[in-house]
Scaffold this active site. Structure first.
Site, mmCIF file in Angstrom:
data_model
loop_
_atom_site.group_PDB
_atom_site.id
_atom_site.type_symbol
_atom_site.label_atom_id
_atom_site.label_comp_id
_atom_site.label_asym_id
_atom_site.label_seq_id
_atom_site.Cartn_x
_atom_site.Cartn_y
_atom_site.Cartn_z
ATOM 1 N N LYS A 78 0.832 -1.216 0.000
ATOM 2 C CA LYS A 78 0.000 0.000 0.000
ATOM 3 C C LYS A 78 0.862 1.259 0.000
ATOM 4 C CE LYS A 78 -2.222 -1.458 3.711
ATOM 5 N NZ LYS A 78 -1.715 -2.838 3.815
ATOM 6 N N ASP A 123 -1.368 6.378 6.266
ATOM 7 C CA ASP A 123 -1.424 4.950 6.582
ATOM 8 C C ASP A 123 -2.309 4.738 7.806
ATOM 9 O OD1 ASP A 123 -0.886 2.293 6.299
ATOM 10 O OD2 ASP A 123 1.119 2.375 7.177
ATOM 11 N N THR A 172 -5.714 -1.490 7.124
ATOM 12 C CA THR A 172 -5.766 -2.948 7.274
ATOM 13 C C THR A 172 -7.147 -3.395 7.726
ATOM 14 O OG1 THR A 172 -4.918 -2.689 9.537
ATOM 15 C CG2 THR A 172 -3.308 -3.140 7.804
ATOM 16 N N ARG A 231 6.689 -7.931 1.665
ATOM 17 C CA ARG A 231 7.527 -7.459 2.772
ATOM 18 C C ARG A 231 8.181 -8.623 3.490
ATOM 19 N NH1 ARG A 231 4.455 -4.003 7.047
ATOM 20 N NH2 ARG A 231 4.393 -2.540 5.286
#
Length: 355
Positions: A78, A123, A172, A231
Site C-alpha cells: 500500500k 497509513d 488494514t 515485505r
C-alpha cells in the site's frame, strides 16, 4: 513475558516486535527495494492497470488525481503504491499515519505543507480520531480547512483555502472506517495476497538490487514461505543472506534457503512460531473451536489486534482457520499440517488453500 525477538528462536520478526531503531533500519531496507514506477511494480495487476488509466487521464487532462483508498493486510504494497503514484504524477509524496495526526493542529500543519498536485498518504487511516476525521472532510472535498481563532464568544471561524492535492489512504481494517470517510474516496482498492510466481520475481529483483547471488530454486523456496506477502519475502531474503554469508560462500540455492528457514522456524507453508501456537491453542486447548478471539489472545498472551491484523488474515486465506458467529475454528488442513490426529468433533472438511 513478551515474545522473544531472536529470530532463531521465534521465527521472523513481525512489525509489532520491531524497536524504533530497528524500525528505521527496516524502513531504509524496504525503501531501497521499493519499485519506483508501474512498470517495476510486480503483482496486483488489476489494480495497477486501473491506476495507470487514472494517472494517464489526470496527466492528460491537467487535473489532480482522485482520492483513493487501499485496503489489505500489512506488507502487500500500500505504501509502495503511494510512492509509485506520486512518481508517475511527478508529485511529492507526504507520508503520515492515522495515529500520528492526533489532533487538528497536526492536521493543519500537515495540510499547510502541501503544494499544488502533491500526494498525501495516510497509513492506518481508520485510526484517525473522530474530531480529525470531521476536519479532514472539507479538505478532501473543497480543499478548504476550517479553524477557529480566539476562544469563547469572541472566537471567529476562518476558512483557509488549500492547494489541490490527492489523498491516498491505506487501511488494514476497511470495516473500521466510517461510511462518510469511505464515500469521500473515488475508489477503494482491495489488495490481494501474492502468488508464488509473483513473489519469486520480487525475490529475484530484490536479490539483484542487493547484489546477491541466488538461483531460481532458492528464490522460489523463499517465495513459497513468504505468506503471500512481499515485505515478508524481502525480510526472509535478508535473513537467508545472513546464513549464506556466514556459513556458506554467499550464494543462495534451494538447499541453503531451506536450511536457513528451518533454523528460523518458518515452515514450508510460511507459518512461523506464533502461527503454529495459534493453531495449537485452537486445536488442543479448545478442541478445534469454535472459540472467541479474546480467549485465543489470552492463551497466547498476545494482543487481540496483533492476531486479527497480522496472524489471522493469512491463516484464513490459506484455509487453516474459519470464522463463524460463534468464533474461530481450525480446519482439517490445520490438523494435518500440525500432525495432530483428527478427533471425533474435528471438522470433516477444509477450506481451499490460497497458495
Amino acid at each position: 513475558m513478551g515474545r522473544k525477538k531472536h529470530e532463531d528462536a521465534e521465527g521472523p520478526v513481525r512489525d509489532s516486535d520491531i524497536s524504533p531503531t530497528e524500525s528505521q533500519d527496516e524502513s531504509s531496507f524496504q525503501n531501497a527495494l521499493r519499485p519506483q514506477s508501474f512498470d517495476e511494480y510486480v503483482g496486483q495487476s488489476e489494480v495497477i492497470d486501473n491506476l495507470k488509466v487514472s494517472v494517464a487521464a489526470a496527466k492528460k487532462g491537467g487535473w489532480v488525481l482522485d482520492h483513493f483508498l487501499f485496503a489489505g493486510p500489512p506488507g502487500l504494497g500500500k505504501t509502495t503504491l503511494a510512492h509509485v503514484i506520486a512518481n508517475e504524477m511527478g508529485a511529492k509524496v507526504h507520508v503520515t499515519s492515522g495515529p500520528a495526526i492526533d489532533h487538528k493542529g497536526v492536521l493543519a500543519s500537515t495540510l499547510t505543507d502541501l503544494r499544488e498536485g502533491d500526494v498525501l498518504f495516510i497509513d492506518e487511516i481508520h485510526r484517525l480520531s473522530p474530531v480529525v476525521e470531521e476536519a479532514i472532510y472539507p479538505a478532501i472535498e473543497d480543499f478548504r480547512f476550517d479553524f477557529f481563532v480566539g476562544e469563547g464568544p469572541h472566537a471567529k471561524s476562518v476558512n483557509m483555502m488549500l492547494p489541490r492535492f490527492t489523498l491516498l489512504g491505506a487501511t488494514t481494517r476497511m470495516g473500521a472506517l466510517s461510511s462518510p470517510m469511505l464515500d469521500r474516496f473515488g475508489f477503494h482498492w482491495q489488495l490481494r495476497y501474492y502468488n508464488v510466481d509473483e513473489l519469486t520475481v520480487i525475490v529475484e529483483r530484490s536479490a539483484r538490487l542487493l547484489s546477491l547471488q541466488i538461483d531460481a530454486s532458492g528464490a522460489r523456496e523463499i517465495a513459497r514461505r513468504s505468506r503471500g506477502t512481499p515485505r515478508i519475502a524481502n525480510r526472509l531474503l535478508r535473513r537467508v543472506r545472513d546464513f549464506a554469508e556466514v556459513e556458506g560462500d554467499g550464494s543462495i540455492n534451494r538447499i541453503v534457503a531451506d536450511g536457513a528457514l528451518k533454523r528460523l522456524r518458518v515452515d514450508e507453508c510460511g507459518l512461523d512460531h506464533l502461527d503454529r501456537q495459534y493453531l495449537s491453542v485452537v486445536i488442543e486447548r479448545f478442541d478445534g473451536g469454535p472459540v472467541g478471539i479474546e480467549a485465543i489472545a489470552a492463551s497466547l498472551s498476545e494482543e487481540r489486534g496483533t492476531l486479527e491484523e497480522v496472524v489471522e488474515p493469512f491463516l484464513l486465506q490459506a484455509g487453516f482457520v474459519t470464522r463463524s458467529p460463534r468464533g474461530r475454528m481450525a480446519t482439517r488442513l490445520a490438523y494435518e499440517h500440525l500432525g495432530i490426529p483428527l478427533s471425533g468433533s474435528a471438522p470433516s472438511g477444509s477450506q481451499g488453500r490460497l497458495l
